[in-house]
Design a protein around this motif. Structure first.
Motif, PDB file in Angstrom:
ATOM      1  N   GLY A 176      -9.358  29.267   4.039  1.00  0.00           N
ATOM      2  CA  GLY A 176     -10.100  28.515   4.749  1.00  0.00           C
ATOM      3  C   GLY A 176     -11.437  28.304   3.730  1.00  0.00           C
ATOM      4  O   GLY A 176     -12.377  28.386   4.242  1.00  0.00           O
ATOM      5  N   ILE A 177     -10.978  28.231   2.613  1.00  0.00           N
ATOM      6  CA  ILE A 177     -12.046  28.209   1.440  1.00  0.00           C
ATOM      7  C   ILE A 177     -12.265  26.556   1.316  1.00  0.00           C
ATOM      8  O   ILE A 177     -11.370  25.963   0.895  1.00  0.00           O
ATOM      9  CB  ILE A 177     -12.070  28.816   0.346  1.00  0.00           C
ATOM     10  N   ARG A 178     -13.252  26.198   1.494  1.00  0.00           N
ATOM     11  CA  ARG A 178     -13.656  24.608   1.081  1.00  0.00           C
ATOM     12  C   ARG A 178     -14.978  24.065   0.328  1.00  0.00           C
ATOM     13  O   ARG A 178     -15.928  25.092   0.285  1.00  0.00           O
ATOM     14  CB  ARG A 178     -13.844  23.730   2.566  1.00  0.00           C
ATOM     15  N   PRO A 179     -14.965  23.428  -0.641  1.00  0.00           N
ATOM     16  CA  PRO A 179     -16.217  23.008  -1.294  1.00  0.00           C
ATOM     17  C   PRO A 179     -17.034  22.689  -0.085  1.00  0.00           C
ATOM     18  O   PRO A 179     -16.647  22.156   0.883  1.00  0.00           O
ATOM     19  CB  PRO A 179     -15.617  21.871  -2.351  1.00  0.00           C
ATOM     20  N   VAL A 180     -18.436  22.534  -0.308  1.00  0.00           N
ATOM     21  CA  VAL A 180     -19.312  22.177   0.427  1.00  0.00           C
ATOM     22  C   VAL A 180     -19.126  20.702   0.921  1.00  0.00           C
ATOM     23  O   VAL A 180     -19.333  20.368   2.225  1.00  0.00           O
ATOM     24  CB  VAL A 180     -20.809  22.102  -0.280  1.00  0.00           C
ATOM     25  N   ASP A 181     -18.598  19.788   0.018  1.00  0.00           N
ATOM     26  CA  ASP A 181     -18.513  18.280   0.833  1.00  0.00           C
ATOM     27  C   ASP A 181     -16.975  17.945   1.199  1.00  0.00           C
ATOM     28  O   ASP A 181     -16.709  16.822   1.473  1.00  0.00           O
ATOM     29  CB  ASP A 181     -18.742  17.362  -0.344  1.00  0.00           C
ATOM     30  N   ALA A 182     -16.416  19.068   1.617  1.00  0.00           N
ATOM     31  CA  ALA A 182     -14.792  18.710   1.891  1.00  0.00           C
ATOM     32  C   ALA A 182     -14.585  18.953   3.476  1.00  0.00           C
ATOM     33  O   ALA A 182     -15.627  19.528   4.071  1.00  0.00           O
ATOM     34  CB  ALA A 182     -13.954  19.854   1.426  1.00  0.00           C
ATOM     35  N   SER A 183     -13.696  18.287   3.989  1.00  0.00           N
ATOM     36  CA  SER A 183     -13.286  18.340   5.477  1.00  0.00           C
ATOM     37  C   SER A 183     -12.739  19.699   5.661  1.00  0.00           C
ATOM     38  O   SER A 183     -12.225  20.305   4.940  1.00  0.00           O
ATOM     39  CB  SER A 183     -12.633  17.169   5.942  1.00  0.00           C
ATOM     40  N   LYS A 188     -11.038  26.670  11.434  1.00  0.00           N
ATOM     41  CA  LYS A 188     -12.123  26.941  12.167  1.00  0.00           C
ATOM     42  C   LYS A 188     -13.252  27.759  11.500  1.00  0.00           C
ATOM     43  O   LYS A 188     -14.261  27.419  11.721  1.00  0.00           O
ATOM     44  CB  LYS A 188     -11.804  27.233  13.718  1.00  0.00           C
ATOM     45  N   ARG A 189     -12.588  29.002  10.968  1.00  0.00           N
ATOM     46  CA  ARG A 189     -13.251  29.911  10.449  1.00  0.00           C
ATOM     47  C   ARG A 189     -13.399  29.734   8.829  1.00  0.00           C
ATOM     48  O   ARG A 189     -12.610  30.250   8.005  1.00  0.00           O
ATOM     49  CB  ARG A 189     -13.162  31.340  10.780  1.00  0.00           C
ATOM     50  N   VAL A 190     -14.114  28.771   8.195  1.00  0.00           N
ATOM     51  CA  VAL A 190     -14.124  28.166   6.902  1.00  0.00           C
ATOM     52  C   VAL A 190     -15.449  28.688   6.178  1.00  0.00           C
ATOM     53  O   VAL A 190     -16.345  29.393   6.579  1.00  0.00           O
ATOM     54  CB  VAL A 190     -13.902  27.024   6.529  1.00  0.00           C
ATOM     55  N   SER A 191     -15.424  28.760   4.847  1.00  0.00           N
ATOM     56  CA  SER A 191     -16.554  29.129   4.181  1.00  0.00           C
ATOM     57  C   SER A 191     -16.432  28.406   2.753  1.00  0.00           C
ATOM     58  O   SER A 191     -15.462  27.866   2.242  1.00  0.00           O
ATOM     59  CB  SER A 191     -16.394  30.527   3.855  1.00  0.00           C
ATOM     60  N   THR A 192     -17.406  28.354   2.103  1.00  0.00           N
ATOM     61  CA  THR A 192     -17.578  27.817   0.488  1.00  0.00           C
ATOM     62  C   THR A 192     -17.136  28.849  -0.252  1.00  0.00           C
ATOM     63  O   THR A 192     -17.257  30.068  -0.097  1.00  0.00           O
ATOM     64  CB  THR A 192     -18.906  27.339   0.069  1.00  0.00           C
ATOM     65  N   ILE A 227     -17.872  30.436  -8.933  1.00  0.00           N
ATOM     66  CA  ILE A 227     -17.420  31.951  -8.748  1.00  0.00           C
ATOM     67  C   ILE A 227     -18.042  32.714  -9.749  1.00  0.00           C
ATOM     68  O   ILE A 227     -18.732  33.849  -9.395  1.00  0.00           O
ATOM     69  CB  ILE A 227     -16.056  32.081  -8.518  1.00  0.00           C
ATOM     70  N   GLU A 228     -17.931  32.239 -10.878  1.00  0.00           N
ATOM     71  CA  GLU A 228     -18.588  33.083 -12.019  1.00  0.00           C
ATOM     72  C   GLU A 228     -20.099  32.975 -11.772  1.00  0.00           C
ATOM     73  O   GLU A 228     -20.691  33.979 -12.377  1.00  0.00           O
ATOM     74  CB  GLU A 228     -18.225  32.285 -13.213  1.00  0.00           C
ATOM     75  N   GLY A 229     -20.671  32.000 -11.507  1.00  0.00           N
ATOM     76  CA  GLY A 229     -22.022  32.017 -11.348  1.00  0.00           C
ATOM     77  C   GLY A 229     -22.724  33.059 -10.156  1.00  0.00           C
ATOM     78  O   GLY A 229     -23.448  33.609 -10.564  1.00  0.00           O
ATOM     79  N   THR A 230     -21.768  32.964  -9.328  1.00  0.00           N
ATOM     80  CA  THR A 230     -22.262  34.055  -8.332  1.00  0.00           C
ATOM     81  C   THR A 230     -22.213  35.430  -8.626  1.00  0.00           C
ATOM     82  O   THR A 230     -22.900  36.402  -8.236  1.00  0.00           O
ATOM     83  CB  THR A 230     -20.892  33.655  -6.810  1.00  0.00           C
ATOM     84  N   ARG A 231     -20.779  35.843  -9.361  1.00  0.00           N
ATOM     85  CA  ARG A 231     -20.628  37.040 -10.176  1.00  0.00           C
ATOM     86  C   ARG A 231     -21.749  37.409 -11.053  1.00  0.00           C
ATOM     87  O   ARG A 231     -22.269  38.490 -10.941  1.00  0.00           O
ATOM     88  CB  ARG A 231     -19.410  37.185 -10.822  1.00  0.00           C
ATOM     89  N   ARG A 232     -22.240  36.633 -11.697  1.00  0.00           N
ATOM     90  CA  ARG A 232     -23.202  36.796 -12.870  1.00  0.00           C
ATOM     91  C   ARG A 232     -24.544  37.084 -12.403  1.00  0.00           C
ATOM     92  O   ARG A 232     -25.239  38.134 -12.619  1.00  0.00           O
ATOM     93  CB  ARG A 232     -23.392  35.543 -13.856  1.00  0.00           C
ATOM     94  N   ASN A 233     -24.801  36.464 -10.948  1.00  0.00           N
ATOM     95  CA  ASN A 233     -26.036  36.862 -10.078  1.00  0.00           C
ATOM     96  C   ASN A 233     -26.016  38.169  -9.470  1.00  0.00           C
ATOM     97  O   ASN A 233     -26.999  38.931  -9.198  1.00  0.00           O
ATOM     98  CB  ASN A 233     -26.202  35.633  -8.797  1.00  0.00           C
ATOM     99  N   GLU A 234     -24.839  38.652  -9.108  1.00  0.00           N
ATOM    100  CA  GLU A 234     -24.669  39.931  -8.524  1.00  0.00           C
ATOM    101  C   GLU A 234     -24.807  40.789  -9.482  1.00  0.00           C
ATOM    102  O   GLU A 234     -25.450  42.136  -9.351  1.00  0.00           O
ATOM    103  CB  GLU A 234     -23.184  40.161  -7.905  1.00  0.00           C
TER     104      GLU A 234
END
Length: 235
Positions: A176-183, A188-192, A227-234
């Motif tokens: 259920g992973i979708r880029p921000v601009d995707a349909s 129902k239970r989706v996320s970026t 994803i890599e940007g998120t991991r670096r921030n963590e």
């Protein structure tokens, strides 16, 4: 990338389409998922071809049957050499335990499916599973861990509570992973991707945003960068 987080869902009706896409992709940047439609059409031979190209394969057949049947199916999947397979937690303790016994820890990852990401509370009520989806997911995840599963498939919305409850070593796989601009399509239970990683997901199953992109390679690169940007921030 030694441990790609993205699992590209090869949801195609024939092997030719799956092989044409994977010919463009780099196994260092993603793993691949073979589900019911493609496996029914192309069988174990396709799984072997994908592994021959260097891809780790997640065999997504959601085994759900009597314990002995599921154990034998899991043993056959492990014999193929798949990286990960899944079984349905609603099969209960004896089925889950039989599967774990059939696939020794470290051979192939054995993941339990909790609830399908297409299901809402109204769907649960109809089949007699009372409560919020998150409550049912937590109950099934606890059962899966108790039976020795390596992790669970869950939505990214349920990942924070499961990560807190299960600890760092329990694997969370989020469809259920979708880029921000995707349909959203039928899920129902989706996320970026960013939300899913921040919520504690280990691996992200991504299908149409990659497989139906005009440029699948660029889309995969973009998703990995996020994803890599998120991991670096963590860190």
């Amino acid at each position: 990338m030694s441990d790609p987080r993205i699992i590209v869902a090869l949801d195609f009706p024939i092997a030719k389409q799956a092989l044409e896409l994977t010919a463009k992709l780099d196994p260092r940047w993603c793993r691949v998922k073979v589900g019911k439609e493609l496996f029914t059409a192309a069988g174990p031979q396709l799984v072997e071809k994908l592994m021959g190209k260097g891809f780790d394969v997640f065999l997504d057949l959601k085994f759900h049957d009597i314990p002995n049947t599921v154990a034998n199916a899991c043993k056959a999947a492990a014999g193929l050499g798949v990286w990960m397979m899944n079984i349905h937690a609603l099969g209960g303790r004896r089925m889950l335990s039989a599967a774990r016994e059939a696939v020794p820890i470290g051979l192939s990852k054995l993941i339990a499916v909790t609830l399908l990401t297409s299901m809402e509370r109204s769907d649960l009520n109809e089949i007699g599973l009372n409560g919020d989806p998150q409550d049912v997911v937590q109950r099934l995840a606890l059962l899966a861990r108790d039976c020795g599963m390596d992790g669970v498939v869950c939505s990214a919305l349920e990942a924070p509570s499961l990560r807190k409850m299960m600890g760092r070593d329990f694997c969370l796989v989020t469809p259920g992973i979708r880029p921000v601009d995707a349909s959203l399509n039928e899920q129902k239970r989706v996320s970026t991707p960013r939300q899913a990683i921040e919520n504690g997901a280990d691996y992200l199953v991504i299908g149409r945003p990659v497989t139906q992109a005009r440029d699948p390679v660029s889309m995969l690169w973009r998703l990995n960068e996020e994803i890599e940007g998120t991991r670096r921030n963590e860190e």
